[in-house]
Scaffold this active site. Structure first.
Site: not given
Ligand code: DQA
Length: 145
Positions: A10, A17, A22, A71, A74, A77, A84, A96, A98-100, A105, A109
């Site tokens: 996504n 989206r 995001y 990133n 989902a 999680h 692995d 790692e 994550h945008l958010s 949240r 997550r």
């Molecule tokens: C995400 C956070 C995830 O929980 C979510 O499923 C995403 C985007 C983020 O970049 O904040 O698709 O990885």
């Protein structure tokens, strides 16, 4: 330095989206700016909505890259398989992103299988998180103080 950015499901729709979460910038826009800013670095970009394709890319980049910025969306999680795959390459630096701010949240997550195999985790900074990760990797030998 060879840096591979790998995005999961996504994230190809970033900019369209859930803009309030995001942001309004697409990865195409970000990567254009990023390639300009870091013209002397080798930065690859890969996105897939499928877990197996992400694992295959990690296997490829594990042999080629010095660092992976990931990133997994989902899958972060849920995917022991992606974690692995990253563990197969112990010399690889893994950041790692994550945008958010996943910690602000839903509870589901707040756990990421990727965090446990990463050197660092950045979240809640939007696209700037990827830029921060690149800057960290490029200045990794610099100490503060
Ligand atoms: C995400 C956070 C995830 O929980 C979510 O499923 C995403 C985007 C983020 O970049 O904040 O698709 O990885």
């Amino acid at each position: 330095m060879r840096i591979a950015i790998i995005n999961g499901p996504n994230l190809n729709l970033t900019g369209q989206r859930e803009q309030d979460i995001y942001g309004k910038i697409s990865f195409d826009q970000f990567m254009t700016a990023c390639r300009d800013k870091y013209a002397n670095q080798e930065i690859s970009y890969f996105q897939s909505n499928s877990e197996g394709a992400i694992i295959d890319e990690i296997h490829q980049q594990g042999k080629l890259a010095d660092a992976i910025i990931i990133n997994a969306g989902a899958y972060s999680h849920t995917s022991i398989a992606i974690a692995d795959a990253l563990k197969c390459f112990p010399k690889l630096l893994i950041i790692e992103v994550h945008l958010s701010n996943v910690f602000a949240r839903e509870n589901f997550r707040k756990q990421s299988f990727i965090s446990a195999v990463s050197q660092a985790v950045i979240c809640g900074m939007g696209m700037r998180g990827y830029d921060m990760a690149i800057q960290y990797l490029l200045g990794k030998n610099q100490e503060v103080g």
